[in-house]
Scaffold this motif. Structure first.
Motif, PDB file in Angstrom:
ATOM      1  N   THR A  99       0.849  -1.197   0.000  1.00 59.67           N
ATOM      2  CA  THR A  99       0.000   0.000   0.000  1.00 59.67           C
ATOM      3  C   THR A  99       0.886   1.249   0.000  1.00 59.67           C
ATOM      4  OG1 THR A  99      -0.066   0.171   2.395  1.00 59.67           O
ATOM      5  CG2 THR A  99      -1.768  -1.200   1.363  1.00 59.67           C
ATOM      6  N   LEU A 101       0.868   3.511   2.209  1.00 63.16           N
ATOM      7  CA  LEU A 101       1.385   3.658   3.579  1.00 63.16           C
ATOM      8  C   LEU A 101       2.581   2.736   3.823  1.00 63.16           C
ATOM      9  CD1 LEU A 101       0.584   5.265   6.100  1.00 63.16           C
ATOM     10  CD2 LEU A 101      -0.720   3.293   6.864  1.00 63.16           C
ATOM     11  N   GLU A 102       2.475   1.497   3.352  1.00 65.58           N
ATOM     12  CA  GLU A 102       3.574   0.537   3.552  1.00 65.58           C
ATOM     13  C   GLU A 102       4.833   0.968   2.797  1.00 65.58           C
ATOM     14  OE1 GLU A 102       0.937  -3.528   4.327  1.00 65.58           O
ATOM     15  OE2 GLU A 102       1.432  -2.919   2.286  1.00 65.58           O
ATOM     16  N   THR A 117       5.348   8.057  11.889  1.00 63.54           N
ATOM     17  CA  THR A 117       3.911   8.079  11.592  1.00 63.54           C
ATOM     18  C   THR A 117       3.446   9.508  11.299  1.00 63.54           C
ATOM     19  OG1 THR A 117       3.698   6.226  13.102  1.00 63.54           O
ATOM     20  CG2 THR A 117       1.656   7.322  12.469  1.00 63.54           C
ATOM     21  N   ARG A 132      -5.835   8.026   0.146  1.00 60.98           N
ATOM     22  CA  ARG A 132      -5.435   6.847  -0.629  1.00 60.98           C
ATOM     23  C   ARG A 132      -4.352   6.043   0.085  1.00 60.98           C
ATOM     24  NH1 ARG A 132      -7.467   7.522  -5.902  1.00 60.98           N
ATOM     25  NH2 ARG A 132      -7.119   5.274  -6.017  1.00 60.98           N
ATOM     26  N   ALA A 133      -4.123   6.343   1.346  1.00 58.17           N
ATOM     27  CA  ALA A 133      -3.008   5.720   2.072  1.00 58.17           C
ATOM     28  C   ALA A 133      -3.086   4.191   2.115  1.00 58.17           C
ATOM     29  CB  ALA A 133      -2.954   6.275   3.492  1.00 58.17           C
ATOM     30  N   GLN A 134      -4.290   3.664   2.158  1.00 54.82           N
ATOM     31  CA  GLN A 134      -4.433   2.205   2.285  1.00 54.82           C
ATOM     32  C   GLN A 134      -4.558   1.506   0.929  1.00 54.82           C
ATOM     33  OE1 GLN A 134      -3.904   0.793   5.048  1.00 54.82           O
ATOM     34  NE2 GLN A 134      -4.069   2.533   6.450  1.00 54.82           N
ATOM     35  N   ASP A 135      -4.482   2.255  -0.147  1.00 56.37           N
ATOM     36  CA  ASP A 135      -4.595   1.637  -1.483  1.00 56.37           C
ATOM     37  C   ASP A 135      -3.262   1.008  -1.894  1.00 56.37           C
ATOM     38  OD1 ASP A 135      -7.027   2.780  -1.389  1.00 56.37           O
ATOM     39  OD2 ASP A 135      -6.838   3.963  -3.220  1.00 56.37           O
TER      40      ASP A 135
END
Lengths: 316, 241
Positions: A99, A101-102, A117, A132-135
């Motif tokens: 993602t 974030l990752e 963070t 869109r951080a988790q996409d």
């Protein structure tokens, strides 16, 4: 550093990189101040990306010296230089299975960003990608991937940010978004080294530009380069051809020379367009000419680029 | 050189996340243990009590050392050339990580799942033999010395396979070529394990200790060699300047 910030964020002195017999770039010298947006222009294969990679410690220069973010460009300083700078390569190079974030988390850890963070939230917000951080990155459009790559480049709050063709392949709207981000970074005092093909982009964003075609052809402010390369001119358009243009323009002291560019269009070479334009106007009115327009001729950075890029190295 | 554990861990975390979401990698890691456990189990279950005599002179359990020799090579061979092919290597190399840390992170990320798989399959094999094989066959097969050898040599062989595969991965230009060469390179280890299992090569405690020491040293050397061969310039440009 010893507490005193050096005057140049980035400097190169006769820096060269060869691949065997092939010269990538040769004898490149420049100095870039802190907070400056510096455009690095040149055609494909001119050595722009190789210059970025060399200054970013990914490639070893063949000869010459450089300082990057206050440190001499040497193998011993490579890790510390990489800590102080960021490079956004032309291709975003994201982990598509991870993602957004990752991806950012991984790089925040690699830069050992304190309060990672919070910093990730900040850069995501800066590139307008918080939602869109988790996409997965693989699910994002090219423009959004480019923004993620920019967010990644901002994670370590770099002193010098290298942007290699940041708007390559983007549609005008996405490119505009990247331009706005660069503007914001400039306002925050980040030194930006921008390589681009897009001359409008360089003209809009850069304080100074350099034109490279293996060797450095010129360096300066876009307006300065225009003045150096092109004579200052006024273009006069009339409804009907002038009866005696030679006499008319010859009577105006600021006009050095003139020629007829087209029917009823006259290009005057002048010292100072702002000072000479009213004099020319008065002369035209006195001559009962039907004036349609008088305008200073505009040469774009593209004109400068095209003028310089084909000139063999070493010639002015 | 001091290794920064935080940087190594960042690479390990990233790699493990990627493995989990890479179906071909997961399938690859599952198939080899299946091959190495199902067929021997079927053979062992079919053995009668009378077969226990000859079994006492063999080290059949060591046949399963093929798993730690083969499984990690598939994954590790992807580690550098894979990053290069998907265009993620250059951004990674622009960070302050040293090549030694990067490669150690990649090696650990392969080692952890490979060791877990190898130990888990071995434990399952022992459990199945203990539960379903003839008691005399089970006691002939499961000997403490072989179990200890399996426990000791699993990480050592996995480590060796990983470093060989990473060396290949740093020099290869294509993922498939890297995987094929790495599999080929791990075959001698597999062959050795099989020859020992079938008692073609006789091993003693001393040879076992020496072999373990040699493998330990090779693991250390492997890290050094892989780091030395990791040429940023060649990896970014495809050629050496």
């Amino acid at each position: 550093m010893d507490g005193m910030q050096p005057s140049a964020a980035l400097s190169a002195d006769r820096l060269s990189k060869h691949f065997g017999d092939r010269v990538a770039f040769q004898d490149v010298s420049f100095e870039i101040g802190y907070g400056e947006v510096f455009g690095f222009l040149g055609p494909n294969g001119a050595g722009k990306t190789t210059t970025v990679r060399t200054l970013g410690t990914l490639l070893t220069p063949t000869s010459g010296t450089a300082t990057v973010a206050g440190l001499a460009l040497t193998p011993d300083n490579a890790v510390e230089i990489r800590r102080r700078i960021s490079i956004m390569p032309e291709s975003p190079g994201l982990y598509l299975r991870l993602t957004v974030l990752e991806n950012l988390r991984c790089f925040a850890d690699l830069y050992q960003v304190p309060t990672a963070t919070k910093r990730i939230e900040h850069v995501l917000s800066a590139v307008h990608l918080t939602d869109r951080a988790q996409d997965a990155c693989g699910a994002l459009s090219k423009g959004l991937r480019q923004r993620v790559a920019l967010a990644r480049a901002l994670l370590n709050d770099p002193q010098v940010l290298f942007l290699d063709e940041p708007t390559s392949g983007l549609d005008p709207v996405a490119a505009r978004g990247v331009h706005d981000l660069i503007d914001e970074l400039r306002q925050r005092g980040v030194t930006i080294f921008l390589t681009t093909h897009r001359l409008d982009e360089a003209e809009r964003l850069c304080d100074r530009v350099a034109i490279l075609n293996t060797t450095l052809r010129t360096i300066g402010r876009p307006d300065q380069l225009r003045d150096e390369l092109f004579a200052r001119t006024l273009t006069v358009r009339t409804a009907v051809p002038l009866g005696a243009p030679d006499r008319l323009f010859g009577s105006v002291t600021g006009v050095r020379a003139w020629h007829e560019d087209d029917l009823s269009t006259y290009v005057l070479t002048v010292d100072d367009p702002a000072q000479t334009a009213p004099e020319v106007t008065r002369a035209l009115v006195q001559a009962d000419a039907d004036v349609l327009s008088i305008s200073p001729s505009h040469h774009s950075l593209e004109d400068v680029y095209l003028e310089l890029i084909d000139v063999p190295a070493g010639q002015p | 050189m001091t290794v920064n554990p935080r940087l190594v861990r960042a690479v390990v975390d990233k790699e493990l996340r990627e493995f989990r979401r890479n179906r071909s990698m997961v399938v690859g890691m599952a198939i080899i243990p299946l091959i190495f456990s199902v067929q021997p189990l079927v053979t062992v279950f079919a053995l009668s009590s009378s077969a226990s005599g000859p079994l006492r002179h063999e080290h059949v359990l060591l046949y399963m050392l093929g798993i730690p020799a083969l499984v990690p090579s598939l994954v590790a061979s992807y580690s550098v050339v894979g990053e290069r092919e998907q265009g993620t290597l250059e951004p990674l190399l622009t960070t302050p990580i040293r090549r030694e840390e990067l490669l150690l992170g990649k090696a650990l990320a392969t080692f952890i799942p490979a060791a877990i798989v190898a130990y888990a399959v071995f434990a399952l094999f022992l459990a199945c033999v203990g539960l379903f094989a003839q008691p005399s066959v089970a006691s002939a097969l499961i000997r403490p010395s072989d179990v200890i050898a399996q426990l000791v040599f699993t990480p050592l062989l996995a480590g060796w396979s990983i470093w060989v595969a990473i060396v290949i991965s740093t020099r290869a230009n294509d993922i498939r070529v890297a995987q094929q060469l790495s599999t080929l390179a791990s075959l001698p280890s597999v062959a050795l394990a099989i020859l020992i299992a079938l008692n073609v090569i006789d091993v003693s405690l001393l040879t076992g200790v020496v072999a373990a020491a040699v493998l330990l040293a090779l693991n250390r050397i492997g890290w050094r060699v892989a780091s030395a061969l990791f040429d940023r310039e060649r990896l970014i440009l495809g050629t050496k300047a």
